[in-house]
Design a protein around this motif. Sequence first.
Motif, PDB file in Angstrom:
ATOM      1  N   GLY A 102       6.506  16.033  93.923  1.00  0.00           N
ATOM      2  CA  GLY A 102       5.685  15.389  92.896  1.00  0.00           C
ATOM      3  C   GLY A 102       4.243  15.255  93.334  1.00  0.00           C
ATOM      4  O   GLY A 102       3.322  15.520  92.551  1.00  0.00           O
ATOM      5  N   VAL A 103       4.033  14.854  94.607  1.00  0.00           N
ATOM      6  CA  VAL A 103       2.660  14.694  95.087  1.00  0.00           C
ATOM      7  C   VAL A 103       1.951  16.038  95.113  1.00  0.00           C
ATOM      8  O   VAL A 103       0.769  16.152  94.745  1.00  0.00           O
ATOM      9  CB  VAL A 103       2.662  14.017  96.481  1.00  0.00           C
ATOM     10  CG1 VAL A 103       1.286  14.087  97.100  1.00  0.00           C
ATOM     11  CG2 VAL A 103       3.113  12.585  96.361  1.00  0.00           C
ATOM     12  N   VAL A 104       2.678  17.109  95.526  1.00  0.00           N
ATOM     13  CA  VAL A 104       2.070  18.442  95.554  1.00  0.00           C
ATOM     14  C   VAL A 104       1.663  18.860  94.140  1.00  0.00           C
ATOM     15  O   VAL A 104       0.536  19.326  93.906  1.00  0.00           O
ATOM     16  CB  VAL A 104       3.052  19.466  96.171  1.00  0.00           C
ATOM     17  CG1 VAL A 104       2.568  20.888  95.929  1.00  0.00           C
ATOM     18  CG2 VAL A 104       3.197  19.214  97.658  1.00  0.00           C
ATOM     19  N   VAL A 105       2.581  18.671  93.162  1.00  0.00           N
ATOM     20  CA  VAL A 105       2.273  19.042  91.780  1.00  0.00           C
ATOM     21  C   VAL A 105       1.072  18.243  91.271  1.00  0.00           C
ATOM     22  O   VAL A 105       0.159  18.788  90.633  1.00  0.00           O
ATOM     23  CB  VAL A 105       3.507  18.824  90.876  1.00  0.00           C
ATOM     24  CG1 VAL A 105       3.121  18.934  89.409  1.00  0.00           C
ATOM     25  CG2 VAL A 105       4.591  19.832  91.213  1.00  0.00           C
ATOM     26  N   LEU A 106       1.077  16.924  91.601  1.00  0.00           N
ATOM     27  CA  LEU A 106      -0.036  16.059  91.179  1.00  0.00           C
ATOM     28  C   LEU A 106      -1.364  16.587  91.726  1.00  0.00           C
ATOM     29  O   LEU A 106      -2.356  16.703  90.986  1.00  0.00           O
ATOM     30  CB  LEU A 106       0.218  14.642  91.674  1.00  0.00           C
ATOM     31  CG  LEU A 106      -0.858  13.617  91.371  1.00  0.00           C
ATOM     32  CD1 LEU A 106      -0.853  13.288  89.897  1.00  0.00           C
ATOM     33  CD2 LEU A 106      -0.652  12.355  92.197  1.00  0.00           C
ATOM     34  N   ALA A 107      -1.362  16.950  93.025  1.00  0.00           N
ATOM     35  CA  ALA A 107      -2.579  17.457  93.641  1.00  0.00           C
ATOM     36  C   ALA A 107      -3.028  18.740  92.962  1.00  0.00           C
ATOM     37  O   ALA A 107      -4.227  18.934  92.675  1.00  0.00           O
ATOM     38  CB  ALA A 107      -2.348  17.697  95.130  1.00  0.00           C
ATOM     39  N   LEU A 108      -2.059  19.643  92.651  1.00  0.00           N
ATOM     40  CA  LEU A 108      -2.408  20.909  92.002  1.00  0.00           C
ATOM     41  C   LEU A 108      -3.008  20.658  90.620  1.00  0.00           C
ATOM     42  O   LEU A 108      -4.042  21.239  90.260  1.00  0.00           O
ATOM     43  CB  LEU A 108      -1.165  21.797  91.895  1.00  0.00           C
ATOM     44  CG  LEU A 108      -0.739  22.477  93.203  1.00  0.00           C
ATOM     45  CD1 LEU A 108       0.516  23.305  92.985  1.00  0.00           C
ATOM     46  CD2 LEU A 108      -1.869  23.345  93.732  1.00  0.00           C
ATOM     47  N   VAL A 109      -2.347  19.782  89.838  1.00  0.00           N
ATOM     48  CA  VAL A 109      -2.824  19.515  88.480  1.00  0.00           C
ATOM     49  C   VAL A 109      -4.247  18.963  88.518  1.00  0.00           C
ATOM     50  O   VAL A 109      -5.141  19.433  87.802  1.00  0.00           O
ATOM     51  CB  VAL A 109      -1.879  18.533  87.755  1.00  0.00           C
ATOM     52  CG1 VAL A 109      -2.529  18.022  86.475  1.00  0.00           C
ATOM     53  CG2 VAL A 109      -0.563  19.208  87.431  1.00  0.00           C
ATOM     54  N   LEU A 110      -4.459  17.959  89.392  1.00  0.00           N
ATOM     55  CA  LEU A 110      -5.787  17.354  89.451  1.00  0.00           C
ATOM     56  C   LEU A 110      -6.817  18.355  89.975  1.00  0.00           C
ATOM     57  O   LEU A 110      -7.970  18.376  89.521  1.00  0.00           O
ATOM     58  CB  LEU A 110      -5.763  16.094  90.322  1.00  0.00           C
ATOM     59  CG  LEU A 110      -5.069  14.898  89.658  1.00  0.00           C
ATOM     60  CD1 LEU A 110      -5.090  13.689  90.566  1.00  0.00           C
ATOM     61  CD2 LEU A 110      -5.718  14.562  88.330  1.00  0.00           C
ATOM     62  N   GLY A 111      -6.390  19.221  90.925  1.00  0.00           N
ATOM     63  CA  GLY A 111      -7.307  20.238  91.450  1.00  0.00           C
ATOM     64  C   GLY A 111      -7.721  21.219  90.365  1.00  0.00           C
ATOM     65  O   GLY A 111      -8.908  21.529  90.199  1.00  0.00           O
ATOM     66  N   VAL A 112      -6.725  21.723  89.592  1.00  0.00           N
ATOM     67  CA  VAL A 112      -7.021  22.661  88.502  1.00  0.00           C
ATOM     68  C   VAL A 112      -7.923  21.977  87.469  1.00  0.00           C
ATOM     69  O   VAL A 112      -8.891  22.571  86.979  1.00  0.00           O
ATOM     70  CB  VAL A 112      -5.705  23.152  87.849  1.00  0.00           C
ATOM     71  CG1 VAL A 112      -6.003  23.883  86.549  1.00  0.00           C
ATOM     72  CG2 VAL A 112      -4.961  24.064  88.807  1.00  0.00           C
ATOM     73  N   VAL A 154     -11.563  23.264  86.241  1.00  0.00           N
ATOM     74  CA  VAL A 154     -11.889  23.524  84.831  1.00  0.00           C
ATOM     75  C   VAL A 154     -13.138  22.741  84.428  1.00  0.00           C
ATOM     76  O   VAL A 154     -14.034  23.263  83.758  1.00  0.00           O
ATOM     77  CB  VAL A 154     -10.687  23.166  83.933  1.00  0.00           C
ATOM     78  CG1 VAL A 154     -11.096  23.173  82.468  1.00  0.00           C
ATOM     79  CG2 VAL A 154      -9.547  24.139  84.161  1.00  0.00           C
ATOM     80  N   GLU A 155     -13.171  21.477  84.878  1.00  0.00           N
ATOM     81  CA  GLU A 155     -14.329  20.634  84.550  1.00  0.00           C
ATOM     82  C   GLU A 155     -15.621  21.246  85.103  1.00  0.00           C
ATOM     83  O   GLU A 155     -16.644  21.307  84.416  1.00  0.00           O
ATOM     84  CB  GLU A 155     -14.139  19.231  85.130  1.00  0.00           C
ATOM     85  CG  GLU A 155     -13.106  18.404  84.400  1.00  0.00           C
ATOM     86  CD  GLU A 155     -13.607  17.922  83.045  1.00  0.00           C
ATOM     87  OE1 GLU A 155     -14.520  17.085  83.020  1.00  0.00           O
ATOM     88  OE2 GLU A 155     -13.093  18.409  82.022  1.00  0.00           O
ATOM     89  N   ILE A 156     -15.533  21.711  86.377  1.00  0.00           N
ATOM     90  CA  ILE A 156     -16.715  22.310  87.005  1.00  0.00           C
ATOM     91  C   ILE A 156     -17.127  23.568  86.247  1.00  0.00           C
ATOM     92  O   ILE A 156     -18.308  23.799  85.959  1.00  0.00           O
ATOM     93  CB  ILE A 156     -16.432  22.626  88.494  1.00  0.00           C
ATOM     94  CG1 ILE A 156     -16.290  21.328  89.277  1.00  0.00           C
ATOM     95  CG2 ILE A 156     -17.532  23.480  89.090  1.00  0.00           C
ATOM     96  CD1 ILE A 156     -15.816  21.509  90.684  1.00  0.00           C
ATOM     97  N   ALA A 157     -16.133  24.407  85.875  1.00  0.00           N
ATOM     98  CA  ALA A 157     -16.419  25.652  85.175  1.00  0.00           C
ATOM     99  C   ALA A 157     -17.073  25.365  83.822  1.00  0.00           C
ATOM    100  O   ALA A 157     -17.992  26.088  83.388  1.00  0.00           O
ATOM    101  CB  ALA A 157     -15.129  26.439  84.987  1.00  0.00           C
ATOM    102  N   GLN A 158     -16.614  24.289  83.170  1.00  0.00           N
ATOM    103  CA  GLN A 158     -17.194  23.953  81.863  1.00  0.00           C
ATOM    104  C   GLN A 158     -18.619  23.437  81.997  1.00  0.00           C
ATOM    105  O   GLN A 158     -19.468  23.688  81.143  1.00  0.00           O
ATOM    106  CB  GLN A 158     -16.329  22.907  81.170  1.00  0.00           C
ATOM    107  CG  GLN A 158     -15.163  23.538  80.412  1.00  0.00           C
ATOM    108  CD  GLN A 158     -14.276  22.497  79.782  1.00  0.00           C
ATOM    109  OE1 GLN A 158     -14.481  21.294  79.985  1.00  0.00           O
ATOM    110  NE2 GLN A 158     -13.291  22.938  79.028  1.00  0.00           N
ATOM    111  N   ALA A 159     -18.853  22.694  83.092  1.00  0.00           N
ATOM    112  CA  ALA A 159     -20.188  22.119  83.281  1.00  0.00           C
ATOM    113  C   ALA A 159     -21.187  23.199  83.639  1.00  0.00           C
ATOM    114  O   ALA A 159     -22.376  23.095  83.302  1.00  0.00           O
ATOM    115  CB  ALA A 159     -20.145  21.056  84.368  1.00  0.00           C
ATOM    116  N   ALA A 160     -20.714  24.255  84.328  1.00  0.00           N
ATOM    117  CA  ALA A 160     -21.624  25.299  84.786  1.00  0.00           C
ATOM    118  C   ALA A 160     -22.097  26.173  83.621  1.00  0.00           C
ATOM    119  O   ALA A 160     -21.433  26.296  82.621  1.00  0.00           O
ATOM    120  CB  ALA A 160     -20.931  26.156  85.833  1.00  0.00           C
TER     121      ALA A 160
END
Lengths: 104, 138
Positions: free
Chosen positions: B118-128, B132-138
């Motif tokens: 669960g922690v690994v999945v959580l980290a992946l989701v938040l990382g992705v 996405v947020e960075i890509a949208q801001a750029a």
Amino acid sequence: MSQPPPARDPGLQPERTALAWQRTALSVAMIALLLAFACLRGGFLVGTAIAALIALGAGATLFAARRGATRSTGTSPWTALTRIAVLLIATAALGAVFALIVLL
Amino acid sequence: MDDRSAQGATPGAHDERRPRSVYGVGRDPDVRFSLANERTALAWVRTGLSLVAGGVALTTVAAIADLPWVIDLVALVACLAGGALAASALFSWRRVERALREDRPLPAPAALPWLVGGVVVLALVLGVFALVEIAQAA
């Protein structure tokens, strides 16, 4: 196997267990209060009332908390464990409902 | 003083401790083992508690800062997982106490792989999400 019951445990296990109970109950009370304020902010007053009740229950557990653990024989933590687990599950359910409210 | 702690003592009729599914079998182990088992269960409760706390904090932040729905969904799942961990703590305490009383090998910690996953999945989701947020801001 059978040690004389009054012998003091040099590992202080009963004391450590009582402390573990204390910090668990305190944390449950803290989180419930946090949730109460979050619900209050979100205008979800029923949630605030439930969270406050949970915090009260955790406080009661804190003071009742496993005096049994400091005795060294013949007590069961089942009732206290069940109580704290139920309090936490209630907090989790309320938190999930609050997240749903914010989500929708 | 009864003879509960004596070696080979069978559970007597006067033993009122609940649950009977635990205290009705085997004989009392060294009290330190029982206390350690109790503390382990409490540590699991606190792990679940930290998940609930994270969920509540995320929900609050999402409500204040008007974050996207993904964050709120993560908060919801974290809360539910925390509640599930509390239930699992209760049942694993019972399983381990039974194994201690019957002098069997201890069961594997069933919740551990789920928690790690669960922690690994959580980290992946938040990382992705961050990417996405960075890509949208750029």
